[in-house]
Structure formats: structure tokens, C-alpha cells
Motif scaffolding. Sequence first.
Motif, PDB file in Angstrom:
ATOM      1  N   GLY A 216      48.744  72.066  60.333  1.00  0.00           N
ATOM      2  CA  GLY A 216      49.742  72.175  60.721  1.00  0.00           C
ATOM      3  C   GLY A 216      50.851  70.995  60.316  1.00  0.00           C
ATOM      4  N   ILE A 217      50.343  70.898  58.736  1.00  0.00           N
ATOM      5  CA  ILE A 217      51.411  69.225  58.126  1.00  0.00           C
ATOM      6  C   ILE A 217      51.850  69.716  57.382  1.00  0.00           C
ATOM      7  CG2 ILE A 217      50.211  67.118  59.625  1.00  0.00           C
ATOM      8  CD1 ILE A 217      48.353  66.569  57.176  1.00  0.00           C
ATOM      9  N   PRO A 218      52.913  69.665  56.555  1.00  0.00           N
ATOM     10  CA  PRO A 218      53.889  69.497  55.697  1.00  0.00           C
ATOM     11  C   PRO A 218      53.649  69.198  54.146  1.00  0.00           C
ATOM     12  CG  PRO A 218      55.456  67.628  56.878  1.00  0.00           C
ATOM     13  CD  PRO A 218      53.685  68.131  57.855  1.00  0.00           C
ATOM     14  N   SER A 219      53.301  69.918  53.240  1.00  0.00           N
ATOM     15  CA  SER A 219      52.525  69.031  52.029  1.00  0.00           C
ATOM     16  C   SER A 219      53.433  69.152  50.865  1.00  0.00           C
ATOM     17  CB  SER A 219      51.032  69.892  52.051  1.00  0.00           C
ATOM     18  OG  SER A 219      51.147  71.296  51.579  1.00  0.00           O
ATOM     19  N   VAL A 220      53.363  68.359  50.043  1.00  0.00           N
ATOM     20  CA  VAL A 220      54.174  68.305  48.928  1.00  0.00           C
ATOM     21  C   VAL A 220      52.867  68.407  47.401  1.00  0.00           C
ATOM     22  CG1 VAL A 220      55.512  66.950  47.233  1.00  0.00           C
ATOM     23  CG2 VAL A 220      55.572  67.047  49.466  1.00  0.00           C
ATOM     24  N   VAL A 221      53.386  69.518  46.368  1.00  0.00           N
ATOM     25  CA  VAL A 221      52.656  69.842  45.465  1.00  0.00           C
ATOM     26  C   VAL A 221      53.233  69.378  44.083  1.00  0.00           C
ATOM     27  CG1 VAL A 221      51.156  70.889  43.498  1.00  0.00           C
ATOM     28  CG2 VAL A 221      50.742  71.147  46.319  1.00  0.00           C
ATOM     29  N   THR A 222      52.499  68.235  43.516  1.00  0.00           N
ATOM     30  CA  THR A 222      53.562  67.687  41.964  1.00  0.00           C
ATOM     31  C   THR A 222      53.100  68.692  41.092  1.00  0.00           C
ATOM     32  OG1 THR A 222      54.139  65.635  42.823  1.00  0.00           O
ATOM     33  CG2 THR A 222      54.125  66.273  40.286  1.00  0.00           C
ATOM     34  N   LEU A 223      54.120  69.092  39.869  1.00  0.00           N
ATOM     35  CA  LEU A 223      53.616  69.995  39.301  1.00  0.00           C
ATOM     36  C   LEU A 223      53.590  69.213  37.733  1.00  0.00           C
ATOM     37  CD1 LEU A 223      54.334  73.200  40.403  1.00  0.00           C
ATOM     38  CD2 LEU A 223      52.383  72.652  40.827  1.00  0.00           C
ATOM     39  N   ASP A 224      52.490  69.263  37.265  1.00  0.00           N
ATOM     40  CA  ASP A 224      52.998  67.896  35.831  1.00  0.00           C
ATOM     41  C   ASP A 224      52.031  68.500  35.217  1.00  0.00           C
ATOM     42  OD1 ASP A 224      54.170  66.156  34.916  1.00  0.00           O
ATOM     43  OD2 ASP A 224      53.501  64.592  35.323  1.00  0.00           O
ATOM     44  N   SER A 225      52.012  69.181  34.796  1.00  0.00           N
ATOM     45  CA  SER A 225      50.692  69.495  33.563  1.00  0.00           C
ATOM     46  C   SER A 225      50.405  70.364  33.547  1.00  0.00           C
ATOM     47  CB  SER A 225      49.099  68.459  34.127  1.00  0.00           C
ATOM     48  OG  SER A 225      48.562  68.298  32.729  1.00  0.00           O
ATOM     49  N   GLY A 226      49.740  70.832  33.057  1.00  0.00           N
ATOM     50  CA  GLY A 226      49.046  72.008  32.490  1.00  0.00           C
ATOM     51  C   GLY A 226      48.918  73.519  34.024  1.00  0.00           C
ATOM     52  N   GLU A 227      50.054  73.432  35.109  1.00  0.00           N
ATOM     53  CA  GLU A 227      49.952  74.308  35.327  1.00  0.00           C
ATOM     54  C   GLU A 227      50.754  75.564  34.720  1.00  0.00           C
ATOM     55  OE1 GLU A 227      49.317  70.614  37.859  1.00  0.00           O
ATOM     56  OE2 GLU A 227      50.838  70.997  36.355  1.00  0.00           O
ATOM     57  N   PHE A 228      51.564  75.901  33.894  1.00  0.00           N
ATOM     58  CA  PHE A 228      52.430  76.843  33.576  1.00  0.00           C
ATOM     59  C   PHE A 228      52.058  77.053  31.813  1.00  0.00           C
ATOM     60  CE2 PHE A 228      55.285  75.388  36.941  1.00  0.00           C
ATOM     61  CZ  PHE A 228      54.484  76.251  37.937  1.00  0.00           C
ATOM     62  N   ALA A 229      50.183  76.314  31.417  1.00  0.00           N
ATOM     63  CA  ALA A 229      50.464  76.607  29.920  1.00  0.00           C
ATOM     64  C   ALA A 229      49.366  77.378  30.389  1.00  0.00           C
ATOM     65  CB  ALA A 229      50.071  75.259  29.468  1.00  0.00           C
TER      66      ALA A 229
ATOM     67  N   GLY B 267      45.646  74.656  29.422  1.00  0.00           N
ATOM     68  CA  GLY B 267      46.904  75.343  30.313  1.00  0.00           C
ATOM     69  C   GLY B 267      45.844  76.353  31.656  1.00  0.00           C
ATOM     70  N   LEU B 268      45.897  75.830  32.693  1.00  0.00           N
ATOM     71  CA  LEU B 268      45.731  76.786  34.108  1.00  0.00           C
ATOM     72  C   LEU B 268      45.649  78.598  33.799  1.00  0.00           C
ATOM     73  CD1 LEU B 268      46.190  74.419  37.119  1.00  0.00           C
ATOM     74  CD2 LEU B 268      44.181  74.861  35.926  1.00  0.00           C
ATOM     75  N   GLN B 269      46.878  78.656  32.643  1.00  0.00           N
ATOM     76  CA  GLN B 269      46.965  80.242  32.394  1.00  0.00           C
ATOM     77  C   GLN B 269      46.796  81.059  31.832  1.00  0.00           C
ATOM     78  OE1 GLN B 269      49.487  82.016  35.000  1.00  0.00           O
ATOM     79  NE2 GLN B 269      49.430  79.293  35.603  1.00  0.00           N
ATOM     80  N   SER B 270      45.187  79.696  31.522  1.00  0.00           N
ATOM     81  CA  SER B 270      44.246  80.918  30.278  1.00  0.00           C
ATOM     82  C   SER B 270      43.233  81.753  31.206  1.00  0.00           C
ATOM     83  CB  SER B 270      43.768  79.455  29.676  1.00  0.00           C
ATOM     84  OG  SER B 270      44.661  78.958  29.351  1.00  0.00           O
ATOM     85  N   THR B 271      42.905  81.265  32.578  1.00  0.00           N
ATOM     86  CA  THR B 271      42.210  81.923  33.142  1.00  0.00           C
ATOM     87  C   THR B 271      42.321  82.893  34.256  1.00  0.00           C
ATOM     88  OG1 THR B 271      41.645  79.331  34.222  1.00  0.00           O
ATOM     89  CG2 THR B 271      40.368  80.022  31.757  1.00  0.00           C
ATOM     90  N   LEU B 272      41.863  83.730  34.895  1.00  0.00           N
ATOM     91  CA  LEU B 272      41.954  83.680  35.897  1.00  0.00           C
ATOM     92  C   LEU B 272      42.009  83.083  37.091  1.00  0.00           C
ATOM     93  CD1 LEU B 272      42.545  86.268  38.164  1.00  0.00           C
ATOM     94  CD2 LEU B 272      40.094  86.412  38.385  1.00  0.00           C
ATOM     95  N   ARG B 273      40.821  82.390  37.541  1.00  0.00           N
ATOM     96  CA  ARG B 273      40.387  81.639  38.598  1.00  0.00           C
ATOM     97  C   ARG B 273      41.712  79.721  38.252  1.00  0.00           C
ATOM     98  NH1 ARG B 273      35.914  77.737  40.143  1.00  0.00           N
ATOM     99  NH2 ARG B 273      37.169  76.260  40.754  1.00  0.00           N
ATOM    100  N   GLY B 274      41.936  79.901  36.982  1.00  0.00           N
ATOM    101  CA  GLY B 274      43.528  78.767  36.643  1.00  0.00           C
ATOM    102  C   GLY B 274      44.230  79.599  37.559  1.00  0.00           C
TER     103      GLY B 274
END
Length: 178
Positions: A32-45, A53-60
Motif C-alpha cells: 500500500g505504498i507508492p512506487s516510482v520506476v525509472t526506465l533508463d536503459s534497454g527496457e524498450f530495446a 534489450g529487454l524486448q528481446s526475450t519473453l522474460r524481459g
Amino acid sequence: HGLREDGPFDVVHAYWAQPAGRLVAPLARQMGIPSVVTLDSGEFAALPDIGYGLQSTLRGRWAVRTATRLATRLSVCSTYQAELARAHGLGPAVIPLGVDLSTFPRRADTDAAEGPPFRLLTVASLNPVKDHATLLEAMARLRARGIDVTLDVVGEDTMGGRLHTLAGRLGLAGHVLF
């Protein structure tokens, strides 16, 4: 989990979707606490040729989906990264990394004259996605044209010395400092 024992927290921040965001966002929601996630790398690559790049695999892709859907807020460090996030249906805040140079004006006595010798600096982990090889090849071309330039390379070597070897092969010994 440590969030309960180490808390209470007003908000938790995860830098990168994997592994931090994938772990923190669900836990924060559960608590029940807020969270912030910073996306600054290969999340969309997806660069499979270099295994990046995390888009390369199903797990990513699953990790990015989990982190971004369960986080209270998302942030990115550039407008380019924001465009990539928006293409995935996300609406992050842009919070640039770096320093506001107007806060630290250069002193007149430190202004260097434009022109050689040039001294370049790169600070980043030595890995294929950073493509230091292209930088070293550019250095070799500049040196071959008689331009007085040196390069300082600062970062963890994840490539087992391959860039050191390339610098030697390109004739950059004494002009590149790792």
C-alpha cells in the motif's frame, strides 16, 4: 521481505525495470505504498546481435510489463526514452539526468582555447551497446589526419579487454587511457 522490516517508507524508487522495478513495484503495491520506476536503459530495446534489450526475450518483456503496470509512477531521463515508453502505451515523467550548467558557470581563467590538443572523456561501462569500438575507430581516423587528440575511457570493462586490444591494433597506444 526487507521492505516491511526496514520501513516504513513513504515511497520506494526502482532504477530500471529489471530487476529492481519488477521486484519493487509489486511489493510496494502489496504494502500500500507508492512506487516510482525509472526506465533508463534497454527496457524498450531489442538488439539481439549483441544480446541487449529487454524486448528481446519473453522474460524481459514480462519484466517490463510487470514493473510498468504495477508502479504508481514512471520516469525516464530523456525525451527519446519518453517516446519509446509512449509507443508502449505508457506516460512517464521526464526527469533529465545531468547538471544544469548555468548553476556552475565556467571561470574565465579555466576557459581553454579552442583547438588542439583535444582531450576527450567517455564515462560508461565498456559493453557492446555503448559501442566504444566506433569511438576508437574515430580516434584512429583523427590521429591519422594529424589531429592531436587523446581519449580517457572510464568504466567497468565487461568485454574482457577487447577494447584495449582494439586500441593497440589501431595504433592508439599512448593516446587512449583506460
